[in-house]
Design a protein around this motif. Structure first.
Motif, short mmCIF file in Angstrom:
data_model
loop_
_atom_site.label_atom_id
_atom_site.label_comp_id
_atom_site.label_asym_id
_atom_site.label_seq_id
_atom_site.Cartn_x
_atom_site.Cartn_y
_atom_site.Cartn_z
N GLY A 52 0.48 10.84 6.46
CA GLY A 52 0.31 10.47 7.86
C GLY A 52 -0.22 9.06 7.94
N GLY A 53 0.05 8.37 9.06
CA GLY A 53 -0.47 7.02 9.16
C GLY A 53 -0.27 6.44 10.55
N SER A 54 -0.84 5.28 10.76
CA SER A 54 -0.69 4.63 12.06
C SER A 54 0.74 4.16 12.19
CB SER A 54 -1.68 3.48 12.17
OG SER A 54 -1.55 2.62 11.07
N PRO A 55 1.32 4.37 13.36
CA PRO A 55 2.76 4.21 13.54
C PRO A 55 3.30 2.85 13.12
CG PRO A 55 1.79 5.26 15.45
CD PRO A 55 0.65 4.85 14.57
N ILE A 56 2.70 1.80 13.61
CA ILE A 56 3.28 0.48 13.37
C ILE A 56 3.33 0.15 11.89
CG2 ILE A 56 2.97 -2.00 13.79
CD1 ILE A 56 3.81 -0.51 16.25
N PHE A 57 2.24 0.46 11.21
CA PHE A 57 2.19 0.14 9.79
C PHE A 57 3.13 1.02 8.98
CE2 PHE A 57 -0.09 0.15 5.62
CZ PHE A 57 0.18 -1.18 5.31
N MET A 58 3.18 2.30 9.37
CA MET A 58 4.09 3.20 8.65
C MET A 58 5.53 2.71 8.80
SD MET A 58 2.18 5.37 7.20
CE MET A 58 3.23 6.70 6.65
N GLY A 88 6.57 -0.28 9.76
CA GLY A 88 6.85 -1.67 9.41
C GLY A 88 6.70 -1.97 7.93
N VAL A 89 5.84 -1.25 7.24
CA VAL A 89 5.58 -1.58 5.85
C VAL A 89 5.84 -0.40 4.91
CG1 VAL A 89 3.83 -2.36 4.21
CG2 VAL A 89 3.88 -3.31 6.53
N VAL A 90 5.26 0.73 5.28
CA VAL A 90 5.29 1.86 4.34
C VAL A 90 6.70 2.41 4.16
CG1 VAL A 90 4.41 4.17 3.86
CG2 VAL A 90 2.91 2.43 4.84
N ALA A 91 7.45 2.49 5.26
CA ALA A 91 8.76 3.13 5.19
C ALA A 91 9.65 2.49 4.14
CB ALA A 91 9.45 3.11 6.56
N ASP A 103 -1.61 15.15 2.67
CA ASP A 103 -2.11 14.81 1.34
C ASP A 103 -2.72 13.41 1.34
OD1 ASP A 103 -1.08 17.15 -0.01
OD2 ASP A 103 0.91 16.31 0.35
N LEU A 104 -2.37 12.63 2.35
CA LEU A 104 -2.63 11.20 2.27
C LEU A 104 -2.54 10.61 3.67
CD1 LEU A 104 -2.90 8.95 0.13
CD2 LEU A 104 -0.41 8.78 0.17
N ALA A 105 -3.47 9.71 3.98
CA ALA A 105 -3.38 9.01 5.26
C ALA A 105 -3.38 7.51 5.01
CB ALA A 105 -4.54 9.40 6.16
N ILE A 106 -2.64 6.79 5.83
CA ILE A 106 -2.55 5.34 5.69
C ILE A 106 -2.89 4.73 7.04
CG2 ILE A 106 -1.06 3.40 5.12
CD1 ILE A 106 0.63 5.32 3.47
N ARG A 113 -0.06 1.07 -4.19
CA ARG A 113 -1.03 0.02 -4.50
C ARG A 113 -0.34 -1.16 -5.18
NH1 ARG A 113 -6.62 3.11 -5.75
NH2 ARG A 113 -7.46 1.02 -5.51
N ALA A 114 0.55 -0.84 -6.10
CA ALA A 114 1.25 -1.91 -6.80
C ALA A 114 2.12 -2.71 -5.83
CB ALA A 114 2.10 -1.34 -7.93
N GLU A 115 2.83 -2.00 -4.99
CA GLU A 115 3.71 -2.66 -4.04
C GLU A 115 2.91 -3.55 -3.09
OE1 GLU A 115 7.38 -2.30 -3.30
OE2 GLU A 115 7.11 -2.05 -5.46
N CYS A 116 1.78 -3.02 -2.61
CA CYS A 116 0.98 -3.76 -1.64
C CYS A 116 0.33 -4.98 -2.29
CB CYS A 116 -0.07 -2.86 -1.02
SG CYS A 116 0.63 -1.68 0.15
#
Lengths: 316, 316
Positions: free
Chosen positions: A98-104, A106-109, A144-147, A295-298
């Motif tokens: 789960g994560g905040s919409p814009i970041f998910m 714009g970056v995570v996807a 399992d994880l939040a961003i 982490r590596a990607e970021c």
DNA sequence: GATGTAATATCGCTCAATGCTATGAAAATA
DNA sequence: TATTTTCATAGCATTGAGCGATATTACATC
């Protein structure tokens, strides 16, 4: 009458390898062991599995039929072993992020896409939310994880936060926007343009308010709100509207959507985009895989962004 | 790492039934037993199979996946049990039957058809031969059963012979043959007609010689030889040729091929058509099934033939 | 919350089955 | 016939399955 599946597997190995000794070898067992197992099985079903008095042990009709079924069992079992190994290595499984919409968006996807090309069997269930809902999701096991962007003081009890990227925001506009031509931007320059507002309850919305306040603009006009990132990008690209976005999102979007960040210092909150997890729970191994991948990607992304900003600054 | 298939089956039952207790019940085991089995499996694979702290025990992603494989194992195992049961009842299996060609084609084949409509899963491998080859076939295990005409004195050591039908032969011809109209047939009546000869090495060929000798005809003309029953029937039906056949074969053929037996007493050998088997070997249960089926069918056939002959005699 | 109920885990025990090595028996091969 | 190969058996140690009794824990209901 229940037949021992192990016995059928042994039978399959014997028939396949063409002899008891070779079958035993293939199974990693001793010859007497499998011999006794087969004797026991014959006892139980009350019928011969092998033709009597044939030395390279040949199955009877029944033995051959049961061996076929044993083969099915064997293959299912092997598949199970494989599955477990893949799960252990985090190469298979399900992952709820789960994560905040814009970041998910714009970056995570795009990182998810990259991750899945490497780990095809990891299924990722994405959901959107902010601190409160993400925290409860993590607690009740739904996530399992939040961003999300977070200040160190906001990290809930019994949870761990691992920063991924600096959380600084920028004022974004389309490439070629009139303001990008200005050398130094004043309040008066910005005043005429309308704003795209992130969701009202989002931290980004509060960021927008704070940013505008910091540059002295108390009053502003909103001409689009309620959209997720794809909508915001489209509106941004197709008009002269402005909005506040994390720099990382603008940076990642550049390839496909021509956006720019205005060279305007805004008051950005002391937060970092990062990973929130429950402290003493490691969850499925795929989680660890995904985290280390992220982490590596970021890290790479951060380096590219830093480099880019230096160049821009030198040029500007 | 090898997973115990039994554990996967138990897991499948638990997941299917929606709880450990119900799963244990379905498996006919005690609840502590399956609980410990699952604990052991979790230990071995080093990963949780069930979500921790959920009381109607729900599987994790891995648990569910393994349960699917366990289901496959379970169904294969059940199929195996079923197969064994069917084999035991003689409802499945393979059966190797050898016999003298004419009788197999003319009588046994149609009984095989009837048998297989009842026992669909019994595969029957038929082969042809006479006493010598059948005997060796039985001895070396290549045959489960032989069907042939035999005199009690010919029964080999360590074998058993069970008569099925009287072995008397008749002179056969097409229905409507000129000879069938004669009231009493003399040697002169028969002389003009050609003969169809069974294979030279067959008992039937020797029977033919004997029969002709017994009615005084030493010299005869053969116009067709080497054919199996279907050929013999065709030649017989399409010409005025004569041949020697077991009465049972003529009797069974009547429906489809219009044949008749000449009302002529011939010297028929003191043999009976019957089953030859190895004494102390029962072989697959399907053999016993087939034997008892054959005996019943032949008993019925014998009765019909006896009745028919009485009627014919009364009429004649 | 407190409490009762249902579901699961743990314990102690027995017994069956598996594992091994050593060795005997029988079939195949020379 | 002699030899080799292949399978079966014996003896012994260890593991796992089985059970009942009982402790623990989640869920439901008040």
């Amino acid at each position: 009458m229940k037949i021992d599946s192990e016995h059928l597997e042994i039978l399959a190995a014997i028939v396949e390898k063409g002899g008891l000794t070779e079958g035993a070898e293939a199974l990693g067992k001793s010859q007497p062991s499998v011999s006794r197992s087969m004797a026991l099985l014959e006892d139980r079903i009350g019928m011969p599995l092998f033709e009597p008095g044939r030395r390279p042990l040949r199955p009877t009709e029944l033995g051959a039929s049961l061996a076929r079924l044993g083969g099915r069992i064997r293959s299912a079992n092997q598949e199970a072993s494989l599955l477990v190994r893949r799960f252990r290595q985090g190469l298979a499984g399900r992952l709820r992020v789960g994560g905040s919409p814009i970041f998910m968006d714009g970056v995570v996807a795009s990182m998810v896409a990259e991750f899945q090309t490497r780990h095809a069997d990891v299924q990722i269930d994405q959901s959107y939310g902010y601190l409160d809902s993400l925290e409860t999701g993590l607690r009740n096991g739904g996530l399992d994880l939040a961003i999300l962007p977070l200040h160190p003081s906001q990290v809930p009890q019994d949870m761990e936060f691992a920063p991924l990227l600096s959380g600084n925001n920028v004022i974004a506009c389309r490439a070629g926007h009139p303001l990008t031509r200005a050398r130094a931007i004043t309040l008066a320059d910005i005043a005429p343009y309308a704003w795209i507002a992130p969701p009202q309850n989002s931290p980004l919305y509060r960021d927008l308010l704070r940013a505008l306040k910091s540059i002295g603009q108390e009053d502003f006009r909103v001409n689009f709100s309620g959209g997720m990132l794809a909508s915001i990008q489209s509106v941004l690209a197709g008009s002269d509207a402005l909005t506040v976005l994390p720099y990382s999102v603008v940076f990642m979007s550049r390839r496909t959507i021509p956006l720019e960040a205005l060279p305007l210092k805004i008051d950005h909150p002391d937060r970092q985009l990062g990973l929130l997890t429950v402290a003493d729970r490691q969850g499925p191994p795929a989680v660890a895989q995904f985290i280390s991948f992220l982490r590596a990607e970021c890290e790479r992304l951060q380096a590219r962004m830093d480099h880019d900003q230096q160049v821009t600054r030198r040029r500007g």
